[in-house]
Write an enzyme that holds these catalytic residues in place. Structure first.
Site, PDB file in Angstrom:
ATOM      1  N   LYS A   1      83.479 -24.331 -33.016  1.00 42.78           N
ATOM      2  CA  LYS A   1      82.916 -23.416 -34.253  1.00 42.78           C
ATOM      3  C   LYS A   1      83.110 -22.551 -34.413  1.00 42.78           C
ATOM      4  CE  LYS A   1      81.879 -20.465 -31.146  1.00 42.78           C
ATOM      5  NZ  LYS A   1      82.175 -18.745 -31.256  1.00 42.78           N
TER       6      LYS A   1
ATOM      7  N   PRO B   1      92.951 -24.913 -29.823  1.00 41.67           N
ATOM      8  CA  PRO B   1      93.231 -23.512 -29.132  1.00 41.67           C
ATOM      9  C   PRO B   1      92.303 -23.390 -27.476  1.00 41.67           C
ATOM     10  CG  PRO B   1      94.234 -23.483 -30.599  1.00 41.67           C
ATOM     11  CD  PRO B   1      93.126 -24.348 -31.433  1.00 41.67           C
TER      12      PRO B   1
ATOM     13  N   LEU C   1      86.672 -20.722 -29.996  1.00 44.45           N
ATOM     14  CA  LEU C   1      86.057 -21.743 -31.713  1.00 44.45           C
ATOM     15  C   LEU C   1      85.094 -22.067 -30.082  1.00 44.45           C
ATOM     16  CD1 LEU C   1      89.121 -22.132 -32.801  1.00 44.45           C
ATOM     17  CD2 LEU C   1      87.614 -21.667 -34.373  1.00 44.45           C
TER      18      LEU C   1
ATOM     19  N   GLY D   1      86.320 -25.383 -25.283  1.00 38.91           N
ATOM     20  CA  GLY D   1      85.663 -25.727 -23.748  1.00 38.91           C
ATOM     21  C   GLY D   1      84.159 -25.478 -23.710  1.00 38.91           C
TER      22      GLY D   1
ATOM     23  N   ASP E   1      77.296 -20.377 -25.185  1.00 35.03           N
ATOM     24  CA  ASP E   1      77.570 -21.054 -25.996  1.00 35.03           C
ATOM     25  C   ASP E   1      77.707 -22.679 -25.961  1.00 35.03           C
ATOM     26  OD1 ASP E   1      78.832 -19.156 -26.990  1.00 35.03           O
ATOM     27  OD2 ASP E   1      80.838 -19.803 -27.037  1.00 35.03           O
TER      28      ASP E   1
HETATM   29  O1  C5P Z   1      78.499 -17.498 -20.507  1.00 35.31           O
HETATM   30  P1  C5P Z   1      79.381 -17.527 -20.486  1.00 35.31           P
HETATM   31  O2  C5P Z   1      80.136 -17.873 -19.131  1.00 35.31           O
HETATM   32  O3  C5P Z   1      80.143 -18.061 -21.299  1.00 35.31           O
HETATM   33  O4  C5P Z   1      79.909 -15.944 -20.500  1.00 35.31           O
HETATM   34  C1  C5P Z   1      81.411 -15.394 -20.279  1.00 35.31           C
HETATM   35  C2  C5P Z   1      81.411 -13.434 -20.436  1.00 35.31           C
HETATM   36  O5  C5P Z   1      80.875 -13.309 -21.361  1.00 35.31           O
HETATM   37  C3  C5P Z   1      80.322 -13.858 -18.785  1.00 35.31           C
HETATM   38  O6  C5P Z   1      80.467 -13.234 -18.082  1.00 35.31           O
HETATM   39  C4  C5P Z   1      79.503 -12.336 -19.946  1.00 35.31           C
HETATM   40  O7  C5P Z   1      80.482 -11.185 -19.544  1.00 35.31           O
HETATM   41  C5  C5P Z   1      80.103 -11.847 -20.851  1.00 35.31           C
HETATM   42  N1  C5P Z   1      78.513 -12.267 -22.177  1.00 35.31           N
HETATM   43  C6  C5P Z   1      77.125 -11.523 -21.921  1.00 35.31           C
HETATM   44  N2  C5P Z   1      76.920 -11.704 -22.662  1.00 35.31           N
HETATM   45  C7  C5P Z   1      76.270 -13.072 -23.400  1.00 35.31           C
HETATM   46  C8  C5P Z   1      77.419 -14.168 -23.273  1.00 35.31           C
HETATM   47  C9  C5P Z   1      78.678 -13.743 -22.730  1.00 35.31           C
HETATM   48  O8  C5P Z   1      78.196 -10.602 -21.789  1.00 35.31           O
HETATM   49  N3  C5P Z   1      74.898 -13.225 -24.214  1.00 35.31           N
END
Ligand code: C5P
Length: 290
Positions: free
Chosen positions: A11, A92, A97, A100, A134
């Site tokens: 994305k 990558p 993007l 994962g 995501d």
């Molecule tokens: O949800 P995900 O594991 O992909 O998020 C990775 C990191 O990005 C989280 O640990 C957090 O620090 C940050 N994040 C955030 N707010 C979001 C999404 C992600 O602070 N809405």
């Protein structure tokens, strides 16, 4: 034995606003997700026991891998299901993007289909969010406005196919670090939301009519630490992109062009950079199970 081969499309974010910090440690977001043609390939086969193999040896293939976590999450009891999974990584990693996350979402849907586990749409959405902010988008695909952590989704009809040029810098940016940089930028830095109506108008107008509103809040703190990304953005615009931005928390930069010819000319002019050509795709192309 039965098998499935699934395209896990990445994305971009047409816009990404960070609206504030939440009590649970996450941030409240507003974003407009867009599926793109770049994809990984995930093959899932029925087997006598679980195995997982990833084509990219630098990606950990153990229990922390999002595909392995998805496989465990989709079974009733948290055990690994009897499937052999192969992941051919083409997007990558760590580039913003969502590769994962796409792999995880398609693993959830694919294993559910192949083994007829009977997980409902609601259940899959809950599992997806438990894997990452995501991931729920990749169950929907196409074009979608999102709020909350990124999981409250309003799907929209996609704009007609838009040619894209991706530029992949040599380094990746950890998402949690990018959020921390944003928090430190200033106290009044959180932007007002763009809102669903303006987003709808942008999508209806084919995106470029609203290009000046399609901004990514991460650019300021990330460009301050990696000025070369700001320079790539400038080059993309100078090469004829009608819109250019960093995607997610970076580091991939993307340009959107009014036609393929201009995109291809731009790609040729940047042949010393690592680039890939692609395009936007709609929901029907992005997601195999509706
Ligand atoms: O949800 P995900 O594991 O992909 O998020 C990775 C990191 O990005 C989280 O640990 C957090 O620090 C940050 N994040 C955030 N707010 C979001 C999404 C992600 O602070 N809405």
């Amino acid at each position: 034995m039965a098998s499935l081969t699934l395209l896990c499309h990445g994305k971009i974010n047409w816009m990404l606003r960070v609206l504030g910090r939440r009590n649970d440690g996450y941030h409240e977001l507003e974003t407009l997700f867009q599926s793109v043609s770049l994809h990984d390939l995930l093959t899932i086969r029925e087997a006598s026991s679980f195995s997982f193999h990833c084509s990219n040896p630098s990606i950990p293939a153990g229990n922390d891998n999002l595909v392995v976590r998805a496989a465990r999450a989709v079974t009733d009891d948290g055990t690994v299901p009897p499937v052999a999974i192969e992941l051919d990584k083409r997007i990558p990693a760590g580039g913003g993007l969502g590769g994962g996350s796409a792999d995880a979402a398609l693993a959830l849907m694919g294993i559910n289909e192949l083994l007829r586990l009977g997980r409902s749409r609601d259940e899959l959405e809950g599992l997806a969010l438990s894997l990452g902010s995501d991931v729920p988008f990749f169950l929907v695909g196409g074009t979608a406005w999102a709020t909350g952590r990124g999981e409250k989704l309003v799907p929209m009809e996609s704009p007609k196919t838009i040619p894209l040029l991706f530029v992949f810098p040599e380094f990746s940016i950890p998402t949690n670090e990018a959020f921390a940089w944003l928090d430190r930028t200033s106290t009044d830095r959180f932007e007002p939301p763009m809102g669903l109506q303006r987003c709808r108008a942008a999508v209806k107008g084919g995106m470029f009519s609203h290009a000046e509103h399609l901004i990514n809040d991460f650019e300021e703190p990330v460009f301050a630490r990696h000025p070369e990304l700001g320079a790539i953005k400038k080059r993309l615009v100078e090469s004829g992109a009608s819109w250019s931005a960093m995607t997610g928390s970076g580091s991939t930069m993307v340009g959107a062009y009014p036609d393929r010819k201009r995109r291809d000319r731009a790609a040729a002019s940047m042949n010393e950079l690592r680039t890939a050509s692609g395009e936007t795709i709609d929901r029907a192309r992005a997601v195999p199970f509706m």
